[in-house]
Design an enzyme around this catalytic site. Structure first.
Site, mmCIF file in Angstrom:
data_model
loop_
_atom_site.group_PDB
_atom_site.id
_atom_site.type_symbol
_atom_site.label_atom_id
_atom_site.label_comp_id
_atom_site.label_asym_id
_atom_site.label_seq_id
_atom_site.Cartn_x
_atom_site.Cartn_y
_atom_site.Cartn_z
ATOM 1 C CB CYS A 143 32.727 41.883 6.757
ATOM 2 S SG CYS A 143 34.291 42.433 7.471
ATOM 3 C CE LYS A 195 8.625 6.844 7.325
ATOM 4 N NZ LYS A 195 9.095 7.703 8.372
ATOM 5 C CE LYS A 240 4.769 5.250 7.170
ATOM 6 N NZ LYS A 240 4.765 6.649 7.562
ATOM 7 C CB CYS A 256 37.764 40.842 11.064
ATOM 8 S SG CYS A 256 36.545 41.783 10.145
ATOM 9 C CB CYS A 284 32.937 40.752 10.522
ATOM 10 S SG CYS A 284 33.782 39.444 9.621
ATOM 11 C CB CYS A 326 37.796 40.512 6.748
ATOM 12 S SG CYS A 326 36.570 39.351 7.311
ATOM 13 C CD GLU A 335 -2.464 -1.216 2.749
ATOM 14 O OE1 GLU A 335 -2.593 -0.171 3.421
ATOM 15 O OE2 GLU A 335 -2.808 -2.338 3.154
ATOM 16 C CG ASP A 341 3.670 12.497 5.185
ATOM 17 O OD1 ASP A 341 3.475 12.141 6.372
ATOM 18 O OD2 ASP A 341 4.611 13.220 4.834
ATOM 19 C CE1 TYR A 399 -3.611 2.806 8.621
ATOM 20 C CE2 TYR A 399 -3.584 4.699 7.153
ATOM 21 C CZ TYR A 399 -3.392 4.157 8.406
ATOM 22 O OH TYR A 399 -2.981 4.948 9.422
HETATM 23 P P1 AMP Z 1 5.213 6.409 11.437
HETATM 24 O O1 AMP Z 1 4.414 7.672 11.629
HETATM 25 O O2 AMP Z 1 6.443 6.609 10.609
HETATM 26 O O3 AMP Z 1 5.423 5.667 12.715
HETATM 27 O O4 AMP Z 1 4.333 5.464 10.529
HETATM 28 C C1 AMP Z 1 3.156 4.925 11.022
HETATM 29 C C2 AMP Z 1 1.990 5.658 10.467
HETATM 30 O O5 AMP Z 1 1.915 5.560 9.074
HETATM 31 C C3 AMP Z 1 0.691 5.109 10.931
HETATM 32 O O6 AMP Z 1 0.348 5.606 12.191
HETATM 33 C C4 AMP Z 1 -0.257 5.590 9.887
HETATM 34 O O7 AMP Z 1 -0.826 6.793 10.322
HETATM 35 C C5 AMP Z 1 0.602 5.902 8.704
HETATM 36 N N1 AMP Z 1 0.182 5.214 7.475
HETATM 37 C C6 AMP Z 1 0.039 5.831 6.282
HETATM 38 N N2 AMP Z 1 -0.345 4.981 5.330
HETATM 39 C C7 AMP Z 1 -0.475 3.778 5.909
HETATM 40 C C8 AMP Z 1 -0.876 2.495 5.423
HETATM 41 N N3 AMP Z 1 -1.177 2.275 4.144
HETATM 42 N N4 AMP Z 1 -0.902 1.487 6.329
HETATM 43 C C9 AMP Z 1 -0.565 1.698 7.622
HETATM 44 N N5 AMP Z 1 -0.197 2.872 8.124
HETATM 45 C C10 AMP Z 1 -0.142 3.918 7.288
HETATM 46 ZN ZN ZN Z 2 35.280 40.650 8.575
#
Ligand code: AMP
Ligand code: ZN
Length: 662
Positions: free
Chosen positions: A420, A308, A112, A405, A402, A426, A110, A114, A221
């Site tokens: 400066c 990551k 991840k 100096c 500076c 300097c 899946e 953010d 998810y």
């Molecule tokens: P971390 O914040 O680096 O500890 O990563 C964990 C967090 O990733 C979880 O708490 C989720 O909020 C997030 N996350 C995002 N996408 C997913 C996914 N597909 N499955 C599980 N966790 C996810």
């Molecule tokens: Zn200087």
């Protein structure tokens, strides 16, 4: 149909449209028709408060105000994820799994997402609670706010379990983020620094109608609960989709880590096409039975692993702001960071550009800052995480003296950079100036490099570039990594530089704002250093392409006793401080103030033709405009140019005409 039935019918319809629009991105009716139905529902609900329903689609617009968010315990803990950064990490993980479980293992890959994690509780198909992750054991009840997020279904469809939690991430897609920021800027407010923080900040807004106005999305998810009648992760994603949740289609079922790597590779490059931010991939063991067998560590499930992506933006602690002095005395503020991994390298420092930048972003020591690696080599700070700011911190006061100096820094009116002014005393300026002097585009001294210059200065052998010409072989021989041969080369290189033409010597002097082109212009115009040194500001500004800033800088350079002393020494050593008279022979100012466009094929080469124009004070331009004085037409001149010149009434002359003019 009675009123209650009518209300329920409208709610069902709107829910269905909401789902199509926000979860599936396939709207069926126009916004206008949707709004009409919504209005109808709102009017009926207003007249009949006895049919109130907290999950009515009419309540998406918010309006609930929460002063203090209640802390609520999660029924099932929200774990973190173990992280991996390489293929090796993943292979090790797979090996560990194979040892712990029986049989074949399938994985679900899946994205991840953010944003801000959220846990939604549903009972009898209705959203009853939304809790932030908090510390994993307990979080904040943000139900009122989450209700306004259109892709969170308030009522489920199909065959759902009686009670369950579903987890996901609340994100702010790029487009919505950009819109929000554009609106803020228009209102004269500071833009938000990144989607992720804005998303998590949104969940804690007190007024839910404010949340409703933000284009947040919820991507799901994980389903947790008892008696779910689901046996795999992949199945749970499909089910969640059926019940009305937004589950991105990217999720994929694979049978080995090698396939996982393909998924990672694909999304590492394609993630920028997604409408929202992702920071990696999450790989999960598909079978729930195997998941149970594997269990959890203290912090994370053993059956899942985050991979990551190389972060392009990270946040880290700004420990200290220090100041660097450049060759021309320009001060660059530098952010000294707590070391952090960014796009494959460890970053410890970032440029802060200048005082304005620090003030604009309100960057302070002790702040958590966002660091980004763009096209530049040096990463830059793009914002401050204000939520993490120490309430006692104070605005940064830019350094007054500076760092090398202790001379008081100066900043010219209207300029962003501090300098400066102690150019000749300097240390970094002394070294930088000499390094510039010997550089390839200036004196191009063979056998002498920047590091040797620094060594020579540190060993007190030279203090300015004139001193180079007094150096003896015996003096440099004892230096680090210096042998007989290299010492000889160095001395010979310095000697040879006495033949470098005036314009390059002038460039090498390192007068602020006198770059290569300006040096050429000045050399040609003034012909020798004494004439240039005697020129006043007004006179300089009258020279083509010389502005006030340059004029001021030139005058102030020659106003210094020390500069004149050094120049006199350079003269004595025999450097070229006047233009080569041979070069001057074919030169004039007859074409001064005239701009030429050259088009077509000529007897002499185009380069020579252009040189001829420039040598006689004319200017060559690439395109015809009202500023063009003459078009020099050769054979096969482009018809478009010809008609443009004609339409502007510009005289078209031949090569012979031009030669006649000079
Ligand atoms: P971390 O914040 O680096 O500890 O990563 C964990 C967090 O990733 C979880 O708490 C989720 O909020 C997030 N996350 C995002 N996408 C997913 C996914 N597909 N499955 C599980 N966790 C996810
Ligand atoms: Zn200087």
């Amino acid at each position: 149909m009675n009123i209650e039935e009518k209300i329920n019918q409208l709610r069902d319809e709107l829910r269905q449209h909401n789902y199509k629009y926000y979860a599936l991105d396939t709207p069926e009716i126009s916004d206008y028709d949707f709004d009409k139905k919504l209005k109808e529902l709102q009017e009926l609900e207003e007249k009949h408060p006895e049919f109130y329903d907290a999950n009515s689609p009419s309540l998406r617009v918010g309006g609930m105000v929460t002063k203090n968010f209640e802390t609520v315990k999660h029924d099932t803990r929200m774990y973190s994820l173990a992280n991996s950064y390489s293929q090796e990490d993943l292979e090790d993980w797979e090996k560990r799994i194979k040892k712990l479980v029986e049989g074949e293992v399938e994985y679900v890959c899946e994205l991840k997402y953010d944003g801000a994690s959220i846990s939604l509780t549903y009972e009898n198909g209705e959203l009853v609670r939304a809790i932030t992750r908090g510390d994993g054991t307990q979080g904040d009840d943000v139900t009122h706010n989450v209700r306004t997020i259109r892709s969170v279904p308030l009522k489920l469809k199909g065959d759902f379990p009686e009670k369950f939690d579903i987890r996901g991430e609340i994100v702010l897609p790029y487009a919505g983020f950009a819109q929000m920021n554009a609106a803020r800027v228009e209102d004269g407010e500071e833009p938000y620094s990144n989607p992720r923080n804005t998303a998590s900040g949104s969940l804690k807004l007190q007024d839910s109608s404010e949340v409703a106005r933000r284009p947040l999305e919820c991507l799901l998810y994980t389903i947790v609960g008892e008696n779910l009648d689901i046996s795999t992760q992949f199945e749970s994603l499909e089910k969640a989709r059926e019940w009305g949740f937004k589950v991105p289609e990217a999720a994929k079922l694979v049978e080995s880590t090698s396939k996982t790597l393909d998924f990672i590779k694909y999304w590492d490059t394609h993630r920028h096409d997604l409408p929202y931010e992702t920071d990696g991939v999450v790989i999960k063991v598909n079978s729930f039975e195997q998941q149970t067998e594997l269990g959890f560590t203290a912090k994370a499930p053993r059956w899942a692993m985050a991979y990551k992506f190389k972060a392009e933006q990270v946040s880290t602690l700004l420990k200290k702001i220090t100041y660097q002095v450049g060759r021309t005395g320009a001060i660059t503020p530098v952010a000294n960071l707590k070391a952090v991994q960014l796009a494959g390298t460890v970053v410890k420092r970032a440029s802060l550009h200048n005082a304005d930048q620090i003030e604009k972003l309100d960057i302070r020591e002790g702040d958590t800052v966002f660091v980004e690696k763009g096209g530049e080599i040096i990463p830059k700070i793009i914002g401050v995480d204000f939520e993490k700011r120490d309430p006692n911190s104070e605005p940064t006061e830019y350094r007054k003296t500076c760092p090398e100096c202790e001379t008081e820094l100066v900043r010219t009116e209207g300029e962003a950079i501090h300098y400066c002014p102690n150019a000749l005393g300097c240390p970094p300026q002394i070294i930088g100036r000499i390094q510039h002097f010997i550089s390839r585009r200036a004196m191009d001294i063979e056998g002498l490099g920047g590091e040797t210059v620094a060594l020579l200065v540190k060993n007190d052998l030279i203090h300015n570039y004139a001193d180079l010409y007094e150096l003896k072989k015996e003096q440099v021989l004892p230096l680090e990594r210096m042998a007989e041969k290299s010492a000889e080369n160095l001395i010979n290189g310095i000697k040879a530089s006495k033949n470098v033409p005036f314009e390059r010597v002038l460039f090498g002097l390192g007068i602020r704002y006198v770059g290569e082109t300006v040096a050429k212009k000045l050399a040609k115009h003034y012909k020798n250093i004494d004439a240039l040194a005697a020129a006043g500001e007004e006179e300089l500004v009258a020279v083509d392409e010389i502005g006030e800033r340059i004029a001021e800088s030139v005058v102030s350079f020659f106003a210094q006793e020390k500069s004149l002393e050094i120049i006199n020494r350079l003269k004595d050593y025999g450097l070229q401080l006047e233009i080569d008279p041979e070069l001057l022979e074919n030169q004039s100012e007859t074409l001064a103030g005239k701009t030429f466009v050259v088009s077509g094929v000529f007897e002499m080469s185009r380069t020579d033709l252009k040189k001829l124009i420039e040598d006689n004070g004319g200017k060559v331009s690439g395109s015809i405009s009202s500023k063009t004085s003459y078009v020099v037409a050769g054979e096969n001149m482009g018809p478009a140019k010809l008609s443009k010149a004609e339409s502007l009434g510009i005289s078209i002359i031949s090569e012979a005409d031009l030669l006649g003019m000079v």
